[in-house]
Enzyme design. Structure first.
Site, PDB file in Angstrom:
ATOM      1  N   GLY A  11      71.064   9.277  16.072  1.00 43.84           N
ATOM      2  CA  GLY A  11      71.221   8.523  15.937  1.00 43.84           C
ATOM      3  C   GLY A  11      71.813   6.923  16.230  1.00 43.84           C
ATOM      4  O   GLY A  11      72.936   5.805  16.546  1.00 43.84           O
ATOM      5  N   ASN A  13      70.732   3.981  16.405  1.00 44.97           N
ATOM      6  CA  ASN A  13      69.958   2.739  14.930  1.00 44.97           C
ATOM      7  C   ASN A  13      70.757   2.875  14.353  1.00 44.97           C
ATOM      8  O   ASN A  13      71.317   1.711  14.453  1.00 44.97           O
ATOM      9  CB  ASN A  13      69.151   2.903  14.353  1.00 44.97           C
ATOM     10  N   ARG A  65      64.866  22.853  -3.316  1.00 45.64           N
ATOM     11  CA  ARG A  65      65.626  21.700  -3.394  1.00 45.64           C
ATOM     12  C   ARG A  65      65.837  20.637  -4.690  1.00 45.64           C
ATOM     13  O   ARG A  65      66.786  19.035  -4.107  1.00 45.64           O
ATOM     14  CB  ARG A  65      64.104  20.920  -2.590  1.00 45.64           C
ATOM     15  N   ASN A 107      64.855   1.375   5.258  1.00 46.19           N
ATOM     16  CA  ASN A 107      64.295   2.052   6.066  1.00 46.19           C
ATOM     17  C   ASN A 107      63.949   1.352   6.905  1.00 46.19           C
ATOM     18  O   ASN A 107      63.107   0.594   7.381  1.00 46.19           O
ATOM     19  CB  ASN A 107      63.551   3.507   5.283  1.00 46.19           C
ATOM     20  N   HIS A 109      61.066   1.621  10.348  1.00 42.61           N
ATOM     21  CA  HIS A 109      59.859   2.721  10.332  1.00 42.61           C
ATOM     22  C   HIS A 109      59.587   2.478  11.799  1.00 42.61           C
ATOM     23  O   HIS A 109      59.010   0.960  12.031  1.00 42.61           O
ATOM     24  CB  HIS A 109      58.453   3.063   9.491  1.00 42.61           C
ATOM     25  N   ASP A 150      57.351   4.840   3.280  1.00 39.51           N
ATOM     26  CA  ASP A 150      56.645   3.793   3.875  1.00 39.51           C
ATOM     27  C   ASP A 150      56.165   2.623   3.467  1.00 39.51           C
ATOM     28  O   ASP A 150      55.171   2.146   3.814  1.00 39.51           O
ATOM     29  CB  ASP A 150      55.886   4.365   5.735  1.00 39.51           C
ATOM     30  N   GLU A 180      63.455  -1.400  16.988  1.00 36.96           N
ATOM     31  CA  GLU A 180      63.983  -1.210  15.955  1.00 36.96           C
ATOM     32  C   GLU A 180      66.248  -2.209  16.224  1.00 36.96           C
ATOM     33  O   GLU A 180      66.551  -2.467  14.343  1.00 36.96           O
ATOM     34  CB  GLU A 180      64.267  -0.015  16.449  1.00 36.96           C
TER      35      GLU A 180
HETATM   36  C1  GRF Z   1      62.904   7.384  16.172  1.00 40.30           C
HETATM   37  O1  GRF Z   1      61.884   7.904  16.025  1.00 40.30           O
HETATM   38  C2  GRF Z   1      63.366   6.354  15.489  1.00 40.30           C
HETATM   39  O2  GRF Z   1      61.839   4.930  15.716  1.00 40.30           O
HETATM   40  C3  GRF Z   1      62.937   6.530  14.254  1.00 40.30           C
HETATM   41  O3  GRF Z   1      64.420   7.764  14.097  1.00 40.30           O
HETATM   42  C4  GRF Z   1      63.712   8.211  15.242  1.00 40.30           C
HETATM   43  C5  GRF Z   1      65.661   8.711  15.531  1.00 40.30           C
HETATM   44  O4  GRF Z   1      66.461   7.109  15.549  1.00 40.30           O
HETATM   45  N1  GRF Z   1      63.462   5.365  12.495  1.00 40.30           N
HETATM   46  P1  GRF Z   1      67.686   7.873  15.965  1.00 40.30           P
HETATM   47  O5  GRF Z   1      68.010   7.578  16.984  1.00 40.30           O
HETATM   48  O6  GRF Z   1      68.350   8.566  15.311  1.00 40.30           O
HETATM   49  O7  GRF Z   1      68.301   6.267  14.741  1.00 40.30           O
END
Ligand code: GRF
Length: 196
Positions: A11, A13, A65, A107, A109, A150, A180
């Site tokens: 988490g 991000n 699923r 998203n 990436h 992606d 990011e």
């Molecule tokens: C990381 O590899 C980030 O680069 C990708 O998701 C993974 C976990 O990110 N976007 P986060 O710390 O859970 O946000």
């Protein structure tokens, strides 16, 4: 603008989004819920620490699923967010959700798409690929989510230098810190203000 953030892991991000809202880098935006597919995701702790509603919707709780996909879409429909943000979310987004929220799912990436992306490229594997290829520059990409992996329209990218002695972990951290955590909040603020 009401956003829902989907997470699977640490988490960082999500934290960058929370911090950006608190310091007004992201304006006029509220995280109305954090949803994880993984009940142990530290991202859920971050949400709770910041008084943001958080819940786990895990494929493990469902027989198929399809049942999981329906539950996830139902939760989005219940919340009806203006934007859905995938922040380290490692589960494929149901096609139904992509259809229902065209250009409303983004998203992050951890590479400069179209390099090191698509099936099998997530988390550390992205940086292992960059180091194996010997690229001098990598970075991160924010893009709209379409039915592919992606493959949706690119919104923002930010480049990061690869250092000669980088390990995948060191490179991942630099890409997170320098790219990011910068472009994901920026993209959200741009969308909130109709700049995309
Ligand atoms: C990381 O590899 C980030 O680069 C990708 O998701 C993974 C976990 O990110 N976007 P986060 O710390 O859970 O946000």
């Amino acid at each position: 603008m009401n956003i829902v953030v989907l997470v699977s892991g640490g988490g960082t991000n999500l934290q960058a989004i929370i911090d950006a809202i608190n310091n007004n880098t992201i304006r006029d935006t509220k995280i109305i819920e954090v949803v994880s597919n993984n009940q142990n995701a530290y991202a859920l702790v971050r949400a709770k620490e910041n008084n943001i509603p958080a819940k786990c919707i895990s494929p493990r709780e469902f027989d198929t699923r399809d049942d999981f996909n329906s539950a996830l879409v139902e939760e989005m429909d219940r919340l009806s967010p203006d934007l859905i943000v995938l922040a380290g979310f490692l589960v494929n987004i149901p096609a139904e959700m992509v259809k229902k929220y065209p250009n409303k799912i983004i998203n992050i990436h951890p590479s400069l798409i179209p390099s090191f992306c698509g099936k099998g490229y997530y988390g550390l594997k992205v940086h292992e690929g960059a180091l194996a290829r010997g690229v001098k520059i990598t970075g991160a990409t924010v893009h709209f989510v379409d039915e592919g992996t992606d493959t949706g329209p690119i919104i923002l990218q930010k480049a990061v230098e690869v250092q000669p002695d980088d390990t995948p972990e060191v490179l991942q951290r630099r890409v997170m810190e320098e790219a990011e955590w910068v472009i994901l909040p920026k993209a959200i603020d741009m969308i909130a203000h109709g700049d995309v």
